[in-house]
Design a protein around this motif. Sequence first.
Motif, PDB file in Angstrom:
ATOM      1  N   ASP A  20     -37.435   1.103  50.546  1.00 39.43           N
ATOM      2  CA  ASP A  20     -36.373   1.690  51.367  1.00 39.43           C
ATOM      3  C   ASP A  20     -35.178   0.743  51.483  1.00 39.43           C
ATOM      4  O   ASP A  20     -34.023   1.166  51.350  1.00 39.43           O
ATOM      5  CB  ASP A  20     -36.892   2.056  52.760  1.00 39.43           C
ATOM      6  CG  ASP A  20     -37.812   3.267  52.739  1.00 39.43           C
ATOM      7  OD1 ASP A  20     -37.691   4.109  51.814  1.00 39.43           O
ATOM      8  OD2 ASP A  20     -38.661   3.379  53.644  1.00 39.43           O
ATOM      9  N   ALA A  23     -33.509   0.551  48.088  1.00 40.40           N
ATOM     10  CA  ALA A  23     -32.745   1.779  47.841  1.00 40.40           C
ATOM     11  C   ALA A  23     -31.390   1.720  48.532  1.00 40.40           C
ATOM     12  O   ALA A  23     -30.380   2.170  47.969  1.00 40.40           O
ATOM     13  CB  ALA A  23     -33.537   2.998  48.309  1.00 40.40           C
ATOM     14  N   ALA A  24     -31.331   1.169  49.722  1.00 41.39           N
ATOM     15  CA  ALA A  24     -30.055   1.041  50.427  1.00 41.39           C
ATOM     16  C   ALA A  24     -29.096   0.151  49.637  1.00 41.39           C
ATOM     17  O   ALA A  24     -27.903   0.444  49.522  1.00 41.39           O
ATOM     18  CB  ALA A  24     -30.279   0.490  51.830  1.00 41.39           C
ATOM     19  N   ARG A  27     -27.990   1.973  46.399  1.00 41.46           N
ATOM     20  CA  ARG A  27     -27.021   3.023  46.740  1.00 41.46           C
ATOM     21  C   ARG A  27     -25.599   2.444  46.794  1.00 41.46           C
ATOM     22  O   ARG A  27     -24.656   3.030  46.262  1.00 41.46           O
ATOM     23  CB  ARG A  27     -27.395   3.678  48.065  1.00 41.46           C
ATOM     24  CG  ARG A  27     -26.574   4.890  48.415  1.00 41.46           C
ATOM     25  CD  ARG A  27     -27.114   5.629  49.638  1.00 41.46           C
ATOM     26  NE  ARG A  27     -28.441   6.177  49.362  1.00 41.46           N
ATOM     27  CZ  ARG A  27     -29.570   5.758  49.924  1.00 41.46           C
ATOM     28  NH1 ARG A  27     -29.562   4.796  50.819  1.00 41.46           N
ATOM     29  NH2 ARG A  27     -30.727   6.309  49.610  1.00 41.46           N
ATOM     30  N   VAL A  28     -25.460   1.272  47.397  1.00 40.85           N
ATOM     31  CA  VAL A  28     -24.150   0.603  47.449  1.00 40.85           C
ATOM     32  C   VAL A  28     -23.649   0.323  46.034  1.00 40.85           C
ATOM     33  O   VAL A  28     -22.479   0.565  45.716  1.00 40.85           O
ATOM     34  CB  VAL A  28     -24.243  -0.711  48.257  1.00 40.85           C
ATOM     35  CG1 VAL A  28     -22.990  -1.550  48.101  1.00 40.85           C
ATOM     36  CG2 VAL A  28     -24.515  -0.416  49.726  1.00 40.85           C
ATOM     37  N   ARG A  30     -24.462   1.841  43.151  1.00 42.86           N
ATOM     38  CA  ARG A  30     -24.130   3.066  42.425  1.00 42.86           C
ATOM     39  C   ARG A  30     -22.857   3.712  42.934  1.00 42.86           C
ATOM     40  O   ARG A  30     -22.087   4.276  42.163  1.00 42.86           O
ATOM     41  CB  ARG A  30     -25.300   4.037  42.476  1.00 42.86           C
ATOM     42  CG  ARG A  30     -26.466   3.497  41.664  1.00 42.86           C
ATOM     43  CD  ARG A  30     -27.599   4.448  41.541  1.00 42.86           C
ATOM     44  NE  ARG A  30     -28.651   3.841  40.728  1.00 42.86           N
ATOM     45  CZ  ARG A  30     -29.828   4.384  40.552  1.00 42.86           C
ATOM     46  NH1 ARG A  30     -30.132   5.542  41.118  1.00 42.86           N
ATOM     47  NH2 ARG A  30     -30.729   3.780  39.802  1.00 42.86           N
ATOM     48  N   GLU A  31     -22.609   3.599  44.227  1.00 38.00           N
ATOM     49  CA  GLU A  31     -21.380   4.169  44.795  1.00 38.00           C
ATOM     50  C   GLU A  31     -20.154   3.317  44.483  1.00 38.00           C
ATOM     51  O   GLU A  31     -19.031   3.777  44.668  1.00 38.00           O
ATOM     52  CB  GLU A  31     -21.541   4.354  46.300  1.00 38.00           C
ATOM     53  CG  GLU A  31     -22.519   5.461  46.653  1.00 38.00           C
ATOM     54  CD  GLU A  31     -22.819   5.576  48.142  1.00 38.00           C
ATOM     55  OE1 GLU A  31     -22.342   4.718  48.927  1.00 38.00           O
ATOM     56  OE2 GLU A  31     -23.539   6.523  48.518  1.00 38.00           O
ATOM     57  N   THR A  38     -30.344  -0.443  36.879  1.00 39.74           N
ATOM     58  CA  THR A  38     -31.421  -0.967  37.710  1.00 39.74           C
ATOM     59  C   THR A  38     -32.737  -0.808  36.967  1.00 39.74           C
ATOM     60  O   THR A  38     -33.010   0.247  36.407  1.00 39.74           O
ATOM     61  CB  THR A  38     -31.486  -0.208  39.057  1.00 39.74           C
ATOM     62  OG1 THR A  38     -30.250  -0.402  39.741  1.00 39.74           O
ATOM     63  CG2 THR A  38     -32.622  -0.706  39.927  1.00 39.74           C
ATOM     64  N   THR A  43     -31.035  -5.462  39.427  1.00 39.24           N
ATOM     65  CA  THR A  43     -29.908  -4.563  39.199  1.00 39.24           C
ATOM     66  C   THR A  43     -28.826  -5.407  38.537  1.00 39.24           C
ATOM     67  O   THR A  43     -28.553  -6.525  38.969  1.00 39.24           O
ATOM     68  CB  THR A  43     -29.392  -3.967  40.518  1.00 39.24           C
ATOM     69  OG1 THR A  43     -30.404  -3.110  41.053  1.00 39.24           O
ATOM     70  CG2 THR A  43     -28.123  -3.163  40.306  1.00 39.24           C
TER      71      THR A  43
END
Length: 101
Positions: A20, A23-24, A27-28, A30-31, A38, A43
Amino acid sequence: MLVAFSIAPATAGPEGSVHDAVAAAVRVVRESGLPNRTDAMFTTLEGEWDEVFDVVRRATDAVLAVSPRASLVLKADIRPGWTGELDGKVVRLEHALEGDA
């Protein structure tokens, strides 16, 4: 430049999982819009120094939002003037391997 990094929270969820928090962070990444990949351990981001390290900082902050402490492992390949190396390095490796066949 390419930067491969891994961020781990100090505390794990049930069964020792950190997915979790990871994933946070991802997410940063990928955005961010920067080229990235990854895998199971790291990553990798590609971009200019300031933009790459800004994303790493924000990804670390995302982990720190759910954990009181984080561990960051980072490796950088700094090669001014080169772009497309997230894929380019792998393509050259595969060509070298094919030459050995």
